[in-house]
Design a protein around this motif. Sequence first.
Motif, mmCIF file in Angstrom:
data_model
loop_
_atom_site.group_PDB
_atom_site.id
_atom_site.type_symbol
_atom_site.label_atom_id
_atom_site.label_comp_id
_atom_site.label_asym_id
_atom_site.label_seq_id
_atom_site.Cartn_x
_atom_site.Cartn_y
_atom_site.Cartn_z
ATOM 1 N N GLN A 21 0.823 -1.210 0.000
ATOM 2 C CA GLN A 21 0.000 0.000 0.000
ATOM 3 C C GLN A 21 0.860 1.264 0.000
ATOM 4 O OE1 GLN A 21 -2.325 -0.771 3.488
ATOM 5 N NE2 GLN A 21 -3.898 -1.916 2.392
ATOM 6 N N SER A 22 1.934 1.249 0.783
ATOM 7 C CA SER A 22 2.825 2.412 0.800
ATOM 8 C C SER A 22 3.506 2.604 -0.544
ATOM 9 C CB SER A 22 3.882 2.243 1.907
ATOM 10 O OG SER A 22 3.272 2.124 3.175
ATOM 11 N N LEU A 25 1.198 4.067 -3.013
ATOM 12 C CA LEU A 25 1.074 5.498 -2.745
ATOM 13 C C LEU A 25 2.273 6.264 -3.292
ATOM 14 C CD1 LEU A 25 -0.371 7.862 -1.319
ATOM 15 C CD2 LEU A 25 0.840 7.211 0.777
ATOM 16 N N ASP A 50 -6.573 -1.118 -3.037
ATOM 17 C CA ASP A 50 -7.159 0.189 -3.300
ATOM 18 C C ASP A 50 -8.158 0.042 -4.447
ATOM 19 O OD1 ASP A 50 -7.808 2.805 -3.823
ATOM 20 O OD2 ASP A 50 -5.760 3.544 -3.584
ATOM 21 N N LEU A 329 -5.096 2.223 5.337
ATOM 22 C CA LEU A 329 -4.317 3.134 4.494
ATOM 23 C C LEU A 329 -5.033 3.489 3.189
ATOM 24 C CD1 LEU A 329 -0.522 3.219 4.119
ATOM 25 C CD2 LEU A 329 -1.911 3.422 2.082
ATOM 26 N N THR A 332 -8.219 5.744 3.984
ATOM 27 C CA THR A 332 -7.859 7.079 4.469
ATOM 28 C C THR A 332 -7.138 7.881 3.388
ATOM 29 O OG1 THR A 332 -7.624 6.127 6.675
ATOM 30 C CG2 THR A 332 -6.736 8.327 6.341
ATOM 31 N N LYS A 333 -6.295 7.217 2.616
ATOM 32 C CA LYS A 333 -5.545 7.911 1.566
ATOM 33 C C LYS A 333 -6.475 8.518 0.520
ATOM 34 C CE LYS A 333 -4.336 5.830 -2.012
ATOM 35 N NZ LYS A 333 -3.808 4.904 -3.039
ATOM 36 N N ASN A 334 -7.401 7.735 0.005
ATOM 37 C CA ASN A 334 -8.300 8.246 -1.026
ATOM 38 C C ASN A 334 -9.190 9.365 -0.495
ATOM 39 O OD1 ASN A 334 -7.385 6.530 -3.075
ATOM 40 N ND2 ASN A 334 -8.734 4.884 -2.426
ATOM 41 N N LEU A 337 -7.010 12.437 -0.413
ATOM 42 C CA LEU A 337 -6.734 12.940 -1.764
ATOM 43 C C LEU A 337 -7.919 13.724 -2.317
ATOM 44 C CD1 LEU A 337 -4.893 9.887 -3.406
ATOM 45 C CD2 LEU A 337 -3.879 12.021 -2.584
ATOM 46 N N LYS A 454 1.142 5.031 9.437
ATOM 47 C CA LYS A 454 0.466 5.058 8.138
ATOM 48 C C LYS A 454 -0.173 6.423 7.884
ATOM 49 C CE LYS A 454 -0.618 0.116 7.743
ATOM 50 N NZ LYS A 454 -1.701 -0.888 7.563
ATOM 51 N N ILE A 458 0.629 9.266 4.829
ATOM 52 C CA ILE A 458 -0.444 9.819 4.004
ATOM 53 C C ILE A 458 -0.405 11.343 4.026
ATOM 54 C CG2 ILE A 458 -2.945 10.024 3.777
ATOM 55 C CD1 ILE A 458 -3.174 7.174 4.847
ATOM 56 N N VAL A 462 0.189 13.718 0.828
ATOM 57 C CA VAL A 462 -0.929 14.565 0.405
ATOM 58 C C VAL A 462 -0.691 16.033 0.733
ATOM 59 C CG1 VAL A 462 -3.404 14.991 0.724
ATOM 60 C CG2 VAL A 462 -2.539 12.645 0.605
#
Length: 614
Positions: A21-22, A25, A50, A329, A332-334, A337, A454, A458, A462
């Motif tokens: 996942q990292s 990203l 993802d 991850l 939360t990342k999406n 973003l 994590k 992010i 971001v």
Amino acid sequence: GGSTRGELLLQFVNPVVGVSQSMALYLDAWRWPDQFVEWYGQLYSFLSLDLFDVIPDMPVLLAPAIQFGLAILALFAIAILAVRDEEVYAQVLQAYRDRARSADRAFTRRLELERPKPEYNWVYYDENDKKQPLKPNQEDFLLRSLHDLLTSSHRKAKNMRLHSSTILKFPEIGSGILLYERREGDIGIFFRVAHDQGLSEVDINNNIEQAQQDRISMTQITFECVSPSNVICPLHERRLLKSDMEGISCVHNESTYYRSVSCDPDAVMYQCPEDDCMYAVCEDCWRYGAGTGDSALTGALSTLAEVKRKGLWKAMSTLVIVVALVMYLPVTKNAMLILTCHPSFQCEFGACWSDPDMKYLISVLLCIITVVFIGVGLIVMQSYLLYRRQSSLMHELPIKQILRKCNLPWRSNFIVMREDYDEFLEVDESMLKALYSVYDFQHLLFGPMYLVYKAAIIIAVVGTTPRSLTQLTCVAVIEAVFAVLITARSPYKNVFIEAVGRFSSLHQVVMLSLTSLHRVDIADGQEGYGDQMILAVLIYFGAVIIIGIGIIISPWLRRVCMRDSVEEQLEKELAEDDARREREKAERKAAHQRKLDRQYQDNAEGDAPKSPRR
């Protein structure tokens, strides 16, 4: 230390998926070598879980909605587990406080005396190495001969080699010597038959002495004690299933002839599912008599029985917790973003915050709820639950042995030994066990720290300018600090999870270092470090595969290592015994020589002429 192989494999997935996942990203954050993206871009996208990476054509508004649903489901699932866990945890603590191991073992031993006895048959191997059953008179003769051969002092010795003192006449086999040997408890029973081939005239004319030596030939027959009741209980005729009952022993543990003189007390046990039936077989004995299809069938029935005994929520608790942690991850990342209107979403939402449309406002609302419930809420909830569990165990678990023996009036419970914690995990069936069973007691809060790590990467990706040096520097600092932390603190209990965690952190640091060198190399007009990145990832996944295989074969590997260490210890003890006997022999010889010298001296003084009396 209380974690089953299945729980370890699920926890093993967490750092591996976290690395993927990292990396997914980071692949979106700045430019990577083309050959590296060609090799591993799809792999990282698939393992990252993802939705945007796995399904590139997914509608933009659908992804936040799905993530919102996952956030709500994950948080409420853990909340339900926490509520249901209160009663289960209280029962576990009560069982841990009230059940003394000695008392439990005495009670279990009384039940074991009433359990059905295993059935045994005897076979031998013919010239084609096939098993053939012994006849009743042969079996009776073999048992009587073994009974005469083994004395009470030989019953539990792990290493020995005995043979009959006289020639035995085995029915329908011939005359010979009975052999009984053990090697680290493994039993071997043999019968060496002597065959008189006679003498021919050619042998007599050539070499009569050599012919006399070659006249007798020896044939060794191997006997084996087998049990038809290793898979099915002989009393209730029900298939044995995996059991987690403490203190129960294998039914073959008292046998002097079956497989091994002593079964591993820590092995997985297969027990009759009938209520109050203590008929149980250890994993080694079970596999010794199980067929090809027994393993899969018994595993499926054991899983169903465990779900029925524990309930669906308790049986699924580990999977629910691991899924919630793994999805942290990407979800939360999406959400972050979309909230920050990252360049990857500007084509979908246009002006974003400058002139938001209804589609963007709905996505922002869902993403805010996602960040609150998952990005912040999961960390807060996990920290609260683990802090409560650690505080409770700090007061409930026994304290350091020396303080317990001193019986001090102030009896402080601030020290929790690893042995006490491991004993608690062995009886722990609480629903939140997956949150802390892989960590040492002092590092129970490492789980929330991992989520904070994590969240930090992010924010670093971001919250900074895309593909900038500042972005790469922030991420590199976070990865380096986390790698130093996990190496210095060693939070994991299991050596395999510890190894995969360290390899994962090392992989991240190496990849970011190669990325920095690649940017400099490309700026100088060179070809970059794509090949080195490919090699680094190959080494990492090779190490991960080896560690995963190690988790699967660890019980067998532990027994082999233990056997090798016992053999080395045995050889050392035998060498020490030989040296001690040599010293005693030399001391007896020296003492005897001194005695002879004194006698000679006394005789010499007695024969000497006496001086005249004055």
